[in-house]
Design an enzyme around this catalytic site. Structure first.
Site, PDB file in Angstrom:
ATOM      1  N   GLY A 303       0.827  -1.208   0.000  1.00  0.00           N
ATOM      2  CA  GLY A 303       0.000   0.000   0.000  1.00  0.00           C
ATOM      3  C   GLY A 303       0.859   1.254   0.000  1.00  0.00           C
ATOM      4  N   SER A 304       0.373   2.276   0.707  1.00  0.00           N
ATOM      5  CA  SER A 304       0.963   3.608   0.572  1.00  0.00           C
ATOM      6  C   SER A 304       2.415   3.738   1.001  1.00  0.00           C
ATOM      7  CB  SER A 304       0.139   4.620   1.354  1.00  0.00           C
ATOM      8  OG  SER A 304      -1.138   4.684   0.775  1.00  0.00           O
ATOM      9  N   THR A 305       2.874   2.857   1.881  1.00  0.00           N
ATOM     10  CA  THR A 305       4.281   2.966   2.265  1.00  0.00           C
ATOM     11  C   THR A 305       5.171   2.783   1.038  1.00  0.00           C
ATOM     12  OG1 THR A 305       4.185   0.625   2.851  1.00  0.00           O
ATOM     13  CG2 THR A 305       4.048   2.209   4.662  1.00  0.00           C
ATOM     14  N   ASP A 713      -5.368   6.012   3.260  1.00  0.00           N
ATOM     15  CA  ASP A 713      -4.733   5.435   2.086  1.00  0.00           C
ATOM     16  C   ASP A 713      -5.487   4.235   1.561  1.00  0.00           C
ATOM     17  OD1 ASP A 713      -3.089   5.940   4.532  1.00  0.00           O
ATOM     18  OD2 ASP A 713      -1.775   6.654   2.914  1.00  0.00           O
TER      19      ASP A 713
END
Lengths: 720, 362
Positions: A303-305, A713
């Site tokens: 995901g957003s990381t 996110d």
């Protein structure tokens, strides 16, 4: 008279024949004893000799500071020599005694110790006290037999047993050694050869009844003790991590949670902890899944990381600039499909703000702008799709969509951390490169190998894999990530006194068989501290928490605590001066402004970097909201009332702010300041509100907020 | 006939004595571990006792002029024959009825028969003259008797001894002038009988299997032979030293009786084992030499018979131990533990020594 010549001839013939037979025999002797002799001797030797293995002492596993994490202690194991037991003719008495001391079934013991074998284990690794008892046990004299001063045929041998003094601490990394002292999991497995040393042997000659031959040949080859291992793990940091994991488990009851802390300049893993874990001293009491180190062996869609990777590549390649403007209308159209943002709309924003907002359309646009060649170059550059090469068993490679199959939509979803699956360690290793001036380091878990006397045998030096992005890009990435913590979605990771950078992530879990779960999420936080001179990077992953699940809620607080305590432990001086700290977020205490001139009050507020909102036409402040003593964040609005509303008079009104995209914590804070009430329906973040933003409502009015689990996110599965 | 008495053949005497001494030492060495816990000297003591008795018997037989035995031969033979029947009424030991238990000692009648038959045949063949050429009227009755004796011993059963007796009888018949075609008839029918006897008994079939392919049947049929070969092989050229055999530690069955030669080969090496072969060669040479120089046919046949019995048995035993022949179950003369065998072998040597006193010394 004499024997006829004919008979003499025949006798001579017989003599010749007999001699011939004996010559044949002599020939056979030459063959058996001289030609085949050595071979037969060896075979006989193999039958007669039994090798009794003498285990080498297994090396100790220490942390980086030399604190023992896995040691071998000597215990007594008991075995029987059934031939000797039977010869005493007191088998039952012996079995009774043994069973009594070891708390076993007498019948089973009797069966064991009278087996038709030369050697039978009775019980291994017997506790000290019982072992002493059994060693000194005797049989009393009876009418038939004399007393003995030990139990006939019951013998003990010293066997080392692995002991993990810290119990569950670092269990999944350490792994464990089995009953025969062989490394089965984790470091114990990957470094088994170094730890276990070389076994020695005692070769004992036995007769065919299974008894040692008196004054027999015995050969003793002494064992070569194993070497010790010094990990890069620091027990103190590991302890901090374990503590935070316990906290996460308690607060959010996730299925799994894991934390890795790495030193970005060297690639050394400082701490690696996870739940579920187990106690390696009693590993059999735990399910096998608990033994696993999923941070290394399991993959997930981060995901957003993962946007940090998209960003690094794009900045390095120059396809985007921090000041480039983007527009977010809540979604972006890619190849006829919509990729939605987690918020209805972010409007117009710079790239920097886009990162702070973790805005999907921004990253999708940037990813598409990079193109798949550039994108994949950086993917590979950061080491995705390949094992990091850490010295832990069972490392996964991760799953990258093969480049020739990549279409625009894939590129779009990859840019926001979907589609590709990586291990938590891979992600952190890549991130460490951004914190290390763009140099990718090979992650390491072992620092040194020393022999049993402590002599250094081998030092594992930090290993640069490659320069992935330029030093300038890396610095840029760091400062952007710092702003994410200070301004954007990563606020909850803010650590007082230190410059911290990071990125939240909240990914929907993939359902086995395809598609994304709408109820299970992985909340994570990927961060670095201090940003200007990174000493640590850290990834916190929380899999399927109950209740809250945003990375900022479930993972960032743990990150914050770890950074705070670790930097303190590492004696990294606080970088931001005390007065600045006092001025910082959540730390501005409102003074009393009542009875002050309005202009004076506004001046005070502006000094404190607060905004004033003046209601009424009076010149003096009659009342203030929030009240004096309340702690507010920098830039908060303070309402100053210049006239106290008279009874029956037109009530004071306030302008309803825009709550969309905010979570409850944020809403509460804002509403309190405005002296409004609110009523919530649903969960997640605000998607709609009533009255609409911008309307004037009387103070104390209730705002209806409709929340949706369309948050931060979280990405919606891509529609058809 | 009055002949001048000379000196006994010292070769035969010393060869025998050397074998006897080797035997006593080896019996002790091979057996003491087995009986370590009760009485390590058990077999040594018994063998020494028998050796002393046998030595006396040898001296006695050496004193008695061999031709004076003639009148008693029929009687001796009859007694031996009856004892072969008597032994069948005893309880079998390890599957065969070989011993007559007299309480203080056990007697093996087949050993008596071995010597008796030699005496009997020597007497009869020295008197047979030209009738040897006739099958039915000449050798027929003896063959029948031989068959009976063999049959009785096979009832015990004891194939090894039967083979030694049959082989000795065959040699005597050949020396006496058996027709070649009669010999072939005998040889073939003998082989047929032996073949049939082997096939009739699972035990013997297993022994053949163990002999033909011991390594594929190492734990059962081939076990004894393999361990015998282990012993011999371990010995090498110089041996492991007296008393140092490992195969005697319960690995090799019958280590002090039928397989003592393997232990000897292990402890004394090829040198020791070859010495034993050499001693039996010497014995054969001196024994058959008597037959050539003997003044009468009876003495000559007697010398051939006694020498053949001992040398043939020695060959069969050593052949078995070295894997040249399938296991038959007979001891090594003078060396294996066993009272009856020693007693009658030594008595035979006594007769040989007596004969040697009448032979013209070169």
């Amino acid at each position: 008279m004499s024997v006829p010549i004919k008979i003499k001839k025949r006798v001579a013939g017989i003599l010749f024949f007999m001699t011939l037979l004996l010559i044949v025999l002599a020939g056979r002797l030459v063959w058996v004893q001289l030609v085949k002799g050595e071979e037969l001797r060896q075979k006989a030797f193999a039958v007669r000799f039994r090798n009794v293995e003498v285990k080498a002492k297994r090396g100790t596993i220490y942390d980086a500071q030399g604190k023992p994490l896995a040691i071998s202690i000597s215990t007594d194991s008991f075995y029987a020599n059934p031939a000797e037991v039977k010869r005493s003719k007191r088998e039952k008495e012996i079995a009774q005694k043994v069973a009594e001391i070891l708390e076993l079934e007498p019948d089973k013991v009797l069966q064991q110790i009278t087996k038709e074998q030369a050697f039978v284990w009775i019980k291994r690794h017997v506790p000290e006290e019982k072992a002493q008892k059994l060693k000194t046990a005797k049989l009393p004299a009876t009418a038939e037999f004399t007393a003995t001063n030990s139990l006939p045929g019951i013998k003990s041998v010293e066997e080392p047993e692995r002991f993990y003094p810290k119990g569950q601490l670092l269990a999944n990394v350490l792994g464990f050694a089995g009953i025969d002292h062989q490394g089965l999991y984790g470091i114990e497995k990957s470094y088994d050869q170094i730890l276990s040393g070389i076994s020695g042997t005692i070769m004992v000659e036995y007769d065919n009844r299974g008894q040692e031959i008196p004054d027999a040949l015995q050969k003793y080859i002494p064992p070569h003790d194993g070497n010790s291992i010094f990990l890069t793990i620091d027990e103190t940091i590991q302890y901090i991590v374990e503590r935070e994991l316990d906290g996460i488990m308690q607060l959010h009851s996730p299925k799994k949670a894991g934390i890795v802390v790495m030193e970005p300049k060297t690639g050394r893993v400082l701490a690696m902890g996870m739940r579920p874990a187990f106690d390696p001293n009693n590993y059999n009491d735990f399910a096998q899944v608990n033994w696993k180190n999923f941070l290394v062996s399991d993959v997930y869609e981060p995901g957003s990381t993962f946007k940090t990777v998209t960003m690094s590549g794009a900045l390095d390649e120059g396809v985007v600039n921090v000041n480039d403007r983007f527009y977010c209308g809540g979604f972006v159209q890619v190849g006829g499909r919509k990729v939605r943002c987690w918020k209805a709309s972010h409007g117009s924003q710079s790239f920097m703000e886009g990162v702070q907002n973790s805005c999907n359309p921004v990253f999708v646009t940037v990813g598409l702008r990079s193109g798949k060649d550039v994108f994949y170059r950086y993917l590979h550059g950061f080491g995705f799709g390949k094992k990091t090469g850490i010295d832990l068993p069972g490392e996964a490679t991760g799953i990258l969509l093969s480049k020739d199959k990549v279409q625009e939509i894939h590129l779009a979803t990859m840019s926001i951390g979907q589609t590709n699956a990586v291990t938590p360690l891979q992600l952190l290793t890549a991130f460490a490169a951004m914190a290390n001036e763009g140099k990718l380091m090979k992650p390491q878990i072992v620092k040194e190998i020393r022999d049993k006397e402590g002599k250094l045998m081998r030092t594992i030096e930090p290993e640069v894999v490659r320069q992935v992005i330029s030093v300038e890009t890396a610095q840029q990435v760091m400062s952007i990530l710092e702003s994410v913590v200070s301004e954007g979605t990563g606020k909850t990771a803010y650590v007082e006194g230190y410059r911290v950078g990071g990125k939240t992530g909240t990914a929907q879990k993939i359902i086995p068989g395809g598609g994304y779960s709408t109820s299970e999420y992985i909340g994570s936080f990927l961060g670095v501290a201090p940003v200007n001179d990174p000493r640590m990077v850290c990834l916190v992953v929380v899999d399927s928490p109950e209740g809250m699940y945003y990375g900022s809620q479930v993972a960032a607080p743990a990150f914050r605590n770890i950074v705070r305590d670790t930097l303190r432990y590492l004696q990294v001086p606080a970088q931001i001066e005390p007065e600045k700290i006092a001025n910082n977020l959540h730390s501005i205490e409102l003074p009393s402004l009542v009875d002050l001139q309005v202009s004076e009050a506004v001046k005070i507020l502006s000094q404190k970097k607060l905004k004033a909102d003046i209601l009424g036409q009076g010149t003096k402040v009659k009342a203030q909201l929030p009240l004096a003593g309340t702690k507010v964040v920098e830039g908060s609005k303070v309402v100053l009332y210049t006239s106290v509303p008279a009874a029956g008079a037109e009530p004071e009104t306030v302008v309803v702010p825009d709550f969309t995209g905010k979570n409850i914590v944020e809403v509460k804070e804002e509403v309190k300041m405005l002296n409004l009430n609110f009523d919530i329906q649903g969960s997640g973040v605000v998607s709609r509100q009533e009255p609409e933003p911008g309307q004037q409502v009387p103070l104390g009015s209730t705002i209806n907020l409709y929340l949706e689990t369309l948050s931060e996110d979280v990405l919606y599965p891509i529609g058809p | 006939m009055r002949l001048k008495k000379g000196e006994p053949d010292l070769w035969i005497f010393f060869t025998t004595m050397l074998l006897l001494v080797i035997g006593i030492v080896m019996v002790f060495s091979a057996s003491y571990y087995d009986t370590l816990e009760n009485d390590p000297y058990f077999y040594l003591r018994k063998q020494l006792m028998w050796a002393a008795l046998s030595f006396v018997a040898m001296l006695v037989m050496m004193k008695i002029d061999y031709f004076r035995l003639k009148p008693y031969i029929n009687f001796i033979f009859a007694v031996a024959f009856i004892l072969l029947i008597v032994v069948l009424f005893y309880e079998p030991v390890q599957g065969s009825r070989r011993w007559i238990k007299l309480g203080f000692i056990n007697i093996q009648p087949s050993e008596i028969m071995k010597l008796s038959l030699v005496l009997f045949l020597a007497k009869k063949l020295s008197e047979i003259g030209a009738r040897i050429k006739h099958f039915f009227t000449g050798i027929g009755p003896y063959l029948l008797l031989l068959g009976l004796v063999g049959g009785l011993i096979m009832l015990e059963p004891d194939l090894g001894t039967t083979l030694v007796i049959a082989g000795t009888a065959c040699v005597l018949l050949i020396v006496a002038g058996l027709r070649l075609r009669h010999f072939f008839v005998l040889a073939f029918s003998g082989l047929a009988v032996v073949g049939a006897l082997i096939l009739a008994d699972l035990n013997r079939i297993n022994r053949i299997i163990g002999f033909l392919d011991p390594w594929s049947h190492a734990s059962k049929e081939g076990y004894q032979l393999i361990n015998s070969l282990y012993a011999l092989g371990s010995g090498g050229l110089f041996g492991m030293g007296l008393g140092n055999s490992r195969q005697k530690l319960d690995y090799l069955p019958e280590q002090n009786t039928d397989f003592i030669y393997a232990i000897l080969g292990e402890e004394l090496g090829f040198i020791g084992a070859f010495l034993v072969v050499l001693l039996f060669c010497l014995f054969a040479w001196r024994g058959y030499r008597l037959a050539l120089t003997c003044p009468d046919l009876f003495g000559s046949f007697l010398a051939v018979g006694i020498t053949t019995t001992i040398v043939l048995q020695a060959f069969i035993n050593m052949g078995v131990v070295t894997g040249l022949l399938p296991i038959t179950g007979i001891g090594l003369p003078f060396i294996s533990y066993g009272g009856s065998s020693l007693l009658f072998s030594m008595s035979g040597v006594g007769i040989l020594l007596n004969i040697s006193r009448y032979c013209s010394n070169p």
